[in-house]
Motif scaffolding. Structure first.
Motif, PDB file in Angstrom:
ATOM      1  N   LYS A 119      34.516  26.021  37.548  1.00 45.29           N
ATOM      2  CA  LYS A 119      33.608  24.880  37.677  1.00 45.29           C
ATOM      3  C   LYS A 119      32.955  24.511  36.351  1.00 45.29           C
ATOM      4  O   LYS A 119      32.665  23.353  36.103  1.00 45.29           O
ATOM      5  N   GLU A 120      32.708  25.484  35.534  1.00 50.18           N
ATOM      6  CA  GLU A 120      31.886  25.227  34.358  1.00 50.18           C
ATOM      7  C   GLU A 120      32.665  24.562  33.240  1.00 50.18           C
ATOM      8  O   GLU A 120      33.836  24.883  33.010  1.00 50.18           O
ATOM      9  N   THR A 121      32.009  23.670  32.537  1.00 51.01           N
ATOM     10  CA  THR A 121      32.664  22.990  31.432  1.00 51.01           C
ATOM     11  C   THR A 121      32.840  23.947  30.263  1.00 51.01           C
ATOM     12  O   THR A 121      33.912  23.998  29.651  1.00 51.01           O
ATOM     13  N   SER A 122      31.776  24.732  29.968  1.00 51.38           N
ATOM     14  CA  SER A 122      31.958  25.776  28.966  1.00 51.38           C
ATOM     15  C   SER A 122      32.183  27.073  29.716  1.00 51.38           C
ATOM     16  O   SER A 122      31.272  27.670  30.245  1.00 51.38           O
ATOM     17  N   ARG A 123      33.455  27.432  29.776  1.00 50.90           N
ATOM     18  CA  ARG A 123      33.820  28.546  30.649  1.00 50.90           C
ATOM     19  C   ARG A 123      33.367  29.887  30.113  1.00 50.90           C
ATOM     20  O   ARG A 123      33.312  30.107  28.911  1.00 50.90           O
ATOM     21  N   LYS A 124      33.077  30.788  31.063  1.00 59.32           N
ATOM     22  CA  LYS A 124      32.650  32.131  30.687  1.00 59.32           C
ATOM     23  C   LYS A 124      33.834  32.947  30.192  1.00 59.32           C
ATOM     24  O   LYS A 124      34.960  32.757  30.636  1.00 59.32           O
ATOM     25  N   THR A 125      33.546  33.828  29.266  1.00 62.38           N
ATOM     26  CA  THR A 125      34.529  34.810  28.826  1.00 62.38           C
ATOM     27  C   THR A 125      34.334  36.042  29.696  1.00 62.38           C
ATOM     28  O   THR A 125      33.203  36.510  29.847  1.00 62.38           O
ATOM     29  N   ILE A 126      35.411  36.533  30.291  1.00 61.53           N
ATOM     30  CA  ILE A 126      35.258  37.643  31.236  1.00 61.53           C
ATOM     31  C   ILE A 126      36.174  38.799  30.859  1.00 61.53           C
ATOM     32  O   ILE A 126      37.371  38.599  30.622  1.00 61.53           O
ATOM     33  N   ILE A 127      35.597  39.979  30.766  1.00 64.77           N
ATOM     34  CA  ILE A 127      36.421  41.196  30.665  1.00 64.77           C
ATOM     35  C   ILE A 127      36.237  41.973  31.963  1.00 64.77           C
ATOM     36  O   ILE A 127      35.115  42.235  32.394  1.00 64.77           O
ATOM     37  N   LEU A 128      37.376  42.298  32.569  1.00 61.25           N
ATOM     38  CA  LEU A 128      37.354  42.932  33.874  1.00 61.25           C
ATOM     39  C   LEU A 128      38.146  44.234  33.796  1.00 61.25           C
ATOM     40  O   LEU A 128      39.289  44.237  33.360  1.00 61.25           O
ATOM     41  N   VAL A 129      37.525  45.330  34.194  1.00 56.76           N
ATOM     42  CA  VAL A 129      38.254  46.592  34.283  1.00 56.76           C
ATOM     43  C   VAL A 129      38.702  46.755  35.729  1.00 56.76           C
ATOM     44  O   VAL A 129      37.914  46.548  36.650  1.00 56.76           O
ATOM     45  N   THR A 130      39.967  47.051  35.926  1.00 57.22           N
ATOM     46  CA  THR A 130      40.433  47.206  37.311  1.00 57.22           C
ATOM     47  C   THR A 130      41.586  48.193  37.401  1.00 57.22           C
ATOM     48  O   THR A 130      42.284  48.462  36.416  1.00 57.22           O
ATOM     49  N   HIS A 131      41.769  48.755  38.581  1.00 58.28           N
ATOM     50  CA  HIS A 131      42.908  49.632  38.851  1.00 58.28           C
ATOM     51  C   HIS A 131      43.987  48.876  39.610  1.00 58.28           C
ATOM     52  O   HIS A 131      45.048  49.401  39.886  1.00 58.28           O
ATOM     53  N   ASN A 132      43.642  47.633  39.963  1.00 60.14           N
ATOM     54  CA  ASN A 132      44.472  46.891  40.882  1.00 60.14           C
ATOM     55  C   ASN A 132      45.302  45.854  40.112  1.00 60.14           C
ATOM     56  O   ASN A 132      44.785  44.859  39.601  1.00 60.14           O
ATOM     57  N   ILE A 133      46.619  46.083  40.028  1.00 63.76           N
ATOM     58  CA  ILE A 133      47.495  45.197  39.248  1.00 63.76           C
ATOM     59  C   ILE A 133      47.485  43.767  39.781  1.00 63.76           C
ATOM     60  O   ILE A 133      47.401  42.804  39.022  1.00 63.76           O
ATOM     61  N   GLU A 134      47.552  43.627  41.119  1.00 67.09           N
ATOM     62  CA  GLU A 134      47.572  42.289  41.718  1.00 67.09           C
ATOM     63  C   GLU A 134      46.311  41.517  41.354  1.00 67.09           C
ATOM     64  O   GLU A 134      46.365  40.327  41.028  1.00 67.09           O
ATOM     65  N   GLU A 135      45.200  42.231  41.402  1.00 69.00           N
ATOM     66  CA  GLU A 135      43.930  41.604  41.040  1.00 69.00           C
ATOM     67  C   GLU A 135      43.948  41.159  39.577  1.00 69.00           C
ATOM     68  O   GLU A 135      43.540  40.042  39.251  1.00 69.00           O
ATOM     69  N   ALA A 136      44.469  42.033  38.726  1.00 72.97           N
ATOM     70  CA  ALA A 136      44.530  41.707  37.300  1.00 72.97           C
ATOM     71  C   ALA A 136      45.383  40.462  37.060  1.00 72.97           C
ATOM     72  O   ALA A 136      44.991  39.558  36.313  1.00 72.97           O
ATOM     73  N   ILE A 137      46.527  40.387  37.735  1.00 75.98           N
ATOM     74  CA  ILE A 137      47.410  39.237  37.536  1.00 75.98           C
ATOM     75  C   ILE A 137      46.781  37.960  38.086  1.00 75.98           C
ATOM     76  O   ILE A 137      46.799  36.915  37.452  1.00 75.98           O
ATOM     77  N   TYR A 138      46.194  38.085  39.281  1.00 73.98           N
ATOM     78  CA  TYR A 138      45.622  36.909  39.938  1.00 73.98           C
ATOM     79  C   TYR A 138      44.494  36.297  39.115  1.00 73.98           C
ATOM     80  O   TYR A 138      44.364  35.083  38.994  1.00 73.98           O
ATOM     81  N   LEU A 139      43.691  37.145  38.501  1.00 71.18           N
ATOM     82  CA  LEU A 139      42.487  36.654  37.832  1.00 71.18           C
ATOM     83  C   LEU A 139      42.675  36.340  36.347  1.00 71.18           C
ATOM     84  O   LEU A 139      42.020  35.452  35.816  1.00 71.18           O
TER      85      LEU A 139
END
Ligand SMILES: Nc1ncnc2c1ncn2[C@@H]1O[C@H](COP(=O)(O)OP(=O)(O)OP(=O)(O)O)[C@@H](O)[C@H]1O
Ligand SMILES: [Mg+2]
Lengths: 253, 307
Positions: free
Chosen positions: A183-203
């Motif tokens: 939604k945001e015009t100036s998008r957030k930079t996100i670092i996400l730690v995860t064990h879930n490959i599907e989640e990593a790919i999706y996001l």
């Protein structure tokens, strides 16, 4: 805006001499979503905590917009791996407290806003008024996410934020995060730690695979946004990427 | 039909009845106190029990505990009355009967109130002084590593010195008894509270501080909203120990060098061999301690309700 750079970062824990990450080089563009994946103990949390300013690099430097970062700040919202809500504040108060640190709005306004945020992550009704110890771990994690949203900083650092919640809530929270981001015009930079490959790919825009403290693969995820879970899984490249990532993690584990 | 006496009330009621019956059945040995007094004592305890029980009307376990404790107290009173005043097993003048002690309370009530105020005034001033200094100093010491490293060894040497040994000296060097006992209480309460505040802050989970930093809180808010509540559980253990020590020191000081206060009352009675007064004084002190500690634990429960 918020370009992030790990410049040859190494972290050695003084307490046990453990070299948690080394030769860590990574540039993240403003508005990118990056995932750290890898086996337990490979240094994901350490790398994230360097970005949060909670751990100082033993060698190298962590930079944001060319400035060296050595301490926590409101420009980076954090959800820790082990929830770090304040147990002496109610769930609502935890979020309101975060809002009140930067907002000059009236208290009633802040409470209204906090309730809205908690509603969004599915903490509703009575659960808002009780203390964190009185709700489940997964629910506490959602309050922590609401608190990070409240902070509304340009960078989000999230350490296994959806690990303790059920499948349906997990998907809901992922979409919530993407909605907010898109939604945001100036998008957030996100670092996400995860064990879930599907989640990593999706996001993510890129998935970074860590092994024994080093980056062994950085995999761009080329799918266009907004993504749809169903369509994604039917993409020809999806399975290939998934397989390559799994191999990168397991082949070395 | 619902029974008038609930399950909890069974034991206290039975023992009250036994108490009254034993007074009526066994003749009194002495003639100093009429049976009415002793019966009044049992009924008084029973009424007090009912009032306390009403306060806990929601909490079943508390009501049970209260009933059990009251039962034990009643049994002790019954045994005491039987041994001294009915069966004549303990007849020497050093064993006053419950009725005599009760009578003594009634006779000395105005005097006891004066002693109570004298004691409480010293207790509160010494204790509060300790609280006001020990909590901030302990917290500051923990926060600044350099001060921490200095204060820890100092406190571990000074804290174990029993403040009782200071009493005679303090009384001789300070201008008044009030000043010296306030000082003694202050010393006694200071170290446990100081150490508790120090450990409370030093032991705070770093993640709370980190979280707060990422929220951008300023130092004053960090102290008020994060550090203080996080250290409070530890601080309260210090407050409790400090209060118990304060009371011991107060009564000890009063027995050594005062002309007022509950400790002085007991000391004077002992010197004159008035043992019903001695026992009345001891029971009175027990009641004061109970009330003070109850206030403290209630405060603790309220402030630490999040636990
Ligand atoms: N505070 C610490 N002191 C000493 N060693 C640590 C500390 N934190 C982590 N380590 C060590 O550093 C290495 C990396 O830990 P880290 O927590 O970054 O791994 P992780 O990838 O987040 O693991 P997980 O998936 O289990 O959360 C591990 O070997 C760990 O034992
Ligand atoms: Mg981790």
């Amino acid at each position: 805006m918020s370009t992030i750079q790990y410049d040859n970062v190494g972290v050695t824990y003084e307490s046990n001499g453990q070299q948690a990450i080394k030769n860590f080089n990574l540039s993240i563009e403003s508005g990118e979503i990056i995932s750290f994946v890898g086996p337990s103990g490979c240094g994901k949390s350490t790398a994230l905590n360097v970005a949060a300013g909670l751990i100082q690099p033993s060698v190298g430097a962590f930079k944001m917009d060319e400035n060296i970062i050595t301490s926590p700040g409101t420009d980076r919202g954090v959800v820790f791996q082990n929830y770090s809500l304040f147990p002496w504040m109610s769930n609502l108060e935890n979020v309101r407290f975060a809002l009140s640190q930067k907002s000059k709005k009236s208290n009633t306004e802040l409470i209204k806003q906090s309730k809205k945020l908690l509603d969004k992550v599915g903490i509703t009704g009575k659960s808002q008024y009780v203390y964190p110890t009185q709700i489940s771990g997964g629910m506490q994690q959602r309050v922590a996410i609401a608190r990070m949203f409240a902070l509304d900083s340009p960078v989000f650092l999230m350490d296994e934020p959806f690990a303790a919640v059920d499948e349906i809530t997990r998907k809901h929270l992922q979409n919530l995060l993407l909605d907010l981001w898109e939604k945001e015009t100036s998008r957030k930079t996100i670092i996400l730690v995860t064990h879930n490959i599907e989640e990593a790919i999706y996001l993510s825009d890129r998935v970074v695979v860590l092994y024994e403290g080093e980056i062994i693969t950085t995999k761009p995820i080329p799918f266009k946004r907004p993504r749809d879970r169903q369509e994604l899984e039917n993409e020809r490249d999806y399975l290939t990427i998934r397989k390559q990532l799994l191999q990168a993690i397991e082949g070395n584990a | 039909m619902k029974s008038i006496i609930t399950r909890h009330q069974l034991l206290p009621t039975i023992f009250t009845v036994i108490g009254i019956l034993s007074v009526l059945i066994f003749p009194s040995i002495g003639d100093a106190v009429s049976n009415g007094y002793v019966i009044g004592l049992f009924i008084g305890i029973y009424i007090l029990y009912q009032i306390i029980s009403l306060l806990f009307y929601k909490k079943d376990t508390y009501r049970q505990v209260t009933a059990d404790i009251v039962s034990i107290i009643l049994v002790l009173f019954i045994l005491w009355e039987l041994l001294t005043n009915r069966f004549g097993i303990l007849t020497s003048f050093v064993y006053p009967t419950p009725g005599e002690v009760l009578l003594q309370f009634q006779e000395d009530r105005a005097e006891l109130v004066v002693h109570l105020f004298s004691s409480v005034r010293l207790l509160v001033s010494g204790y509060l002084l300790a609280v006001c200094l020990a909590i901030p100093l302990g917290m500051i010491s923990a926060w600044y590593g350099r001060l921490d490293r200095v204060m820890r060894p100092i406190s571990s040497v000074l804290a174990p010195i029993p403040p009782i040994v200071l009493i005679p000296y303090a009384i001789s060097i300070l201008p008044s008894f009030a000043a010296s006992s306030t000082f003694i209480i202050f010393i006694g309460a200071f170290w446990p509270i100081f150490v508790a505040a120090l450990n409370g802050v030093a032991g705070i989970d770093r993640r709370y501080i980190s979280s707060a930093r990422t929220l951008g809180v300023n130092n004053w808010t960090l102290f008020r909203k994060i550090i203080l509540p996080a250290a409070l559980p530890s601080i309260f253990t210090g407050l409790t120990i400090g209060m118990i020590l304060s009371f011991i020191l107060l009564t000890a000081a009063e027995m050594i060098g005062a002309n007022a206060g509950v400790g002085y009352y007991v000391k004077l009675a002992t010197d004159f061999g008035n043992y019903s007064q001695v026992v009345a004084g001891i029971i009175f002190i027990g009641l004061i301690v109970t009330v003070v500690m109850t206030i403290l634990t209630q405060l603790e429960r309220y402030l630490l309700r999040w636990r």
